[in-house]
Design a protein around this motif. Sequence first.
Motif, PDB file in Angstrom:
ATOM      1  N   ALA B  16      49.497 -56.044  21.097  1.00 55.42           N
ATOM      2  CA  ALA B  16      49.241 -56.427  22.493  1.00 55.42           C
ATOM      3  C   ALA B  16      50.211 -55.716  23.433  1.00 55.42           C
ATOM      4  CB  ALA B  16      49.361 -57.940  22.640  1.00 55.42           C
ATOM      5  N   VAL B  17      51.508 -55.756  23.099  1.00 57.73           N
ATOM      6  CA  VAL B  17      52.503 -55.126  23.979  1.00 57.73           C
ATOM      7  C   VAL B  17      52.253 -53.621  24.070  1.00 57.73           C
ATOM      8  CG1 VAL B  17      54.932 -54.561  24.257  1.00 57.73           C
ATOM      9  CG2 VAL B  17      54.264 -56.862  23.634  1.00 57.73           C
ATOM     10  N   LEU B  18      52.026 -53.003  22.917  1.00 56.17           N
ATOM     11  CA  LEU B  18      51.784 -51.561  22.933  1.00 56.17           C
ATOM     12  C   LEU B  18      50.523 -51.222  23.719  1.00 56.17           C
ATOM     13  CD1 LEU B  18      52.798 -50.552  19.318  1.00 56.17           C
ATOM     14  CD2 LEU B  18      53.934 -49.945  21.445  1.00 56.17           C
ATOM     15  N   GLY B  19      49.513 -52.071  23.568  1.00 54.93           N
ATOM     16  CA  GLY B  19      48.268 -51.845  24.298  1.00 54.93           C
ATOM     17  C   GLY B  19      48.486 -51.903  25.802  1.00 54.93           C
ATOM     18  N   VAL B  20      49.210 -52.932  26.223  1.00 50.24           N
ATOM     19  CA  VAL B  20      49.496 -53.070  27.654  1.00 50.24           C
ATOM     20  C   VAL B  20      50.264 -51.845  28.150  1.00 50.24           C
ATOM     21  CG1 VAL B  20      50.861 -54.358  29.338  1.00 50.24           C
ATOM     22  CG2 VAL B  20      49.437 -55.581  27.698  1.00 50.24           C
ATOM     23  N   ALA B  21      51.272 -51.434  27.352  1.00 57.05           N
ATOM     24  CA  ALA B  21      52.084 -50.287  27.765  1.00 57.05           C
ATOM     25  C   ALA B  21      51.237 -49.027  27.850  1.00 57.05           C
ATOM     26  CB  ALA B  21      53.231 -50.077  26.780  1.00 57.05           C
TER      27      ALA B  21
END
Lengths: 667, 152
Positions: B16-21
Amino acid sequence: MIVEIGHYALVLALALSVIQTVLPFWGARARDASLMGIGPVAAVGVFICVAIAFGALTWAYVTSDFTVRNVVENSHSLKPLLFRITGLWGNHEGSMLLWVLVVALFGALLAVARNMAPGVLRADALAVQGLISVAFLTFIISVSNPFARLVAPPAEGQDLNPILQDIGLAIHPPLLYIGYVGFSLVFAFAAAALIGGRIDAIWARAVRPWCLIAWAFLTLGIAMGSYWAYYELGWGGFWFWDPVENASFMPWLSGTALLHSILVMEKRDALKVWTILLAILTFSLSLLGAFLVRSGVLTSVHAFATDPGRGLFILAILVFFIGGGFALFAWRAPLLKTGGLFAPVSREGALVVNNLLLATACATVFIGTLYPLALEGLTGDKISVGPPFYDATFVPLAMALLLLIPFGQALAWKRGDLAGAVSRLLFVMGLSIVACLAIVFMQHGGPVLAVIGLWLGIFVFVGGVNEILSRSWKRGASLSVVLRRAAGLPRSAWGAAVAHAGVGVCVIGLAAQAWSIETLASVRPGQPLAVGPYEVVLTDSFSRQVANYREDVARFHVLQGGAIIRTVDASKRFFPARNTSTTEAGISTIGLGQVYVALGDAGEHGLGVRLYWKPWVLLIWIGAVIAAIGGALSFSDRRLRVGAPTRGRRKQPAAKDATAMATVAAQ
Amino acid sequence: MTRKKRRLLLIGSAVAVLGVALGLVLFAMRDTIVFFYGPTELAQKNIQPGARLRIGGLVKEGSVERLASQQVRFAITDSTSDVRVSYAGLLPDLFREGQGVVAEGVLQPDRTFLADKVLAKHDERYMPREVADALKKQGVWQGEETAGAARP
């Protein structure tokens, strides 16, 4: 003669560092204590030799020995003594010598530090550190020799780039290098752990102090570089998201993540493989920074000489260590015994999220820094990635991370209680919201993002203070009891709280810049200009001759309500040796804010000036210094020393929790 | 919570974090990137006004006009084409006629360039690299000696 001694010492250092690499490594394989014992001796020897070389070059600079090419190119006999010394690392060859000096220094420190690490691990770490010395010494001796002589020495040197003739050059590079290179030792430990195939909490304990030193110095180095750019470049800015700045910021981000993940490893025996990876990554980013800055790939004040041979050599070193590190990792990491998993809501769970956010933030900076280079290599298109990119990518991630800090601190290890943590933080949240609203109200509003940033800064700061208070204050306890309890908290707990508070202070300063005021005008003497709550008036201008430059000074008075409260001089300096001029901004500190006067050209309309009022701007750097102090406090914790005698009887529960916190901290 | 669920949660949050970034990066890449052109490229490539650009070259000799309230006008040249630049603000110390310079700003409908940032070299020995490359393309590059001391 002295110069030759320096050159010779450098060659000797190379030979010794080969010994430092080979013998302890061999000894560790053969389990031969006497071979392993040679490692520390060689490491100290390398340091002494490099120090002699460094001293010899310093001597050449101090005495203005213009038979040495490096001195000719970067010094001038009229230059003040301090700048003659610092000019040593204000150029390519000298700065690489400083780099090697710090590599050797860390090797020697590891050699003399007692009880820091078990035998085989220490021997392997020394060997890897020795290998780093070998690489950079070979580079210096073969293509970047600072001791090269000139056949026909000139009578006078060419002087140093005037921008670099500043006290900042005495402070910024050494601090930054101790930070950058400090992570080389962490890398050495990671490689040693992979070679030995063993990694455990003892490894984490042995590495953490080094990581803390490197991190604290890197923090100071970056902050100092930022302040230097702020007052010297005269643009009123303190961070430009310039690739060179990013080159130092990326290791900081991953080093911060490392600092926190080591804690999880030490406390909970988890995140091992990830921690090793971060250790390799952090030093790789340091090397990448050295390559970007020193190879001439980027143009900046830091890129001293664009010699393709040198760039290629540094690239080879980079590929060797990064490639070697990751190959070793790929080969050996699967053999490492992985630790257990843990509850998502816990201190370690919060630390995982911290690592995730820091690593991702680091990746966005990485993309922003390298994408233009990659695109140019591939398509020939030239682009620049500036602040808007980082505002849209890095800043949201950083904000999420800041929001997390106080919660992470409030959670317990193993099984945290989120509702409990929130309820304990209610007071902190309330207080920070009230404080933030009060400030915004007094400033008559402001941009939403800045208000959020301001609140986050206050929240993190108050959260840090609360961390100490909540553990030392009990209802009804007298002040002396509270103080005694606070003093009795472990240093690492203090370190964490102080470092986090420092981050908060820095963020407050950054957010406050949204309320800064900028005015551009042409002024005549006696004609006042309003800037924020003050008025600035040009009163006088004169010229003077100083050491190796001529200076045109414009003197301003800063007025508040008609009364003169400060006098500030801004100037233009002309350096005849280089036919170059620089602008010295006039900066007047009023409370935590500064009035900043930059000069333009004088024309028929008057003297061109750019004026700024920067409220609370000092907090940015004060916060960074506080954070570094937090790192130092954590470093001084006795429990970090393996085998160090414990003072008194063990205080079981309190002690355990303490070191824990230190991690979340160090931002 | 079982081991499997915990692991899933960990991986899920990482993704999720990587996707948002990644989303943020791609979004920012579209809007915030500034292209660099030399004057000749600018003329040839038919770039739409309103785009944020960096242009670089030499400050044309005799082109610098200083107007009231810190307004400056000058031309950036690569000896084949020129671009008129107007700028309000303080010029860097090493801004001189005949010297390399990079201006960042917006191309106007009349093909002049409204700069909000002007960068010169940090050191008289070196030329901004983009400028050097742009000049090399036009065959007017004269090497490293531009101004100041020649290196031994």
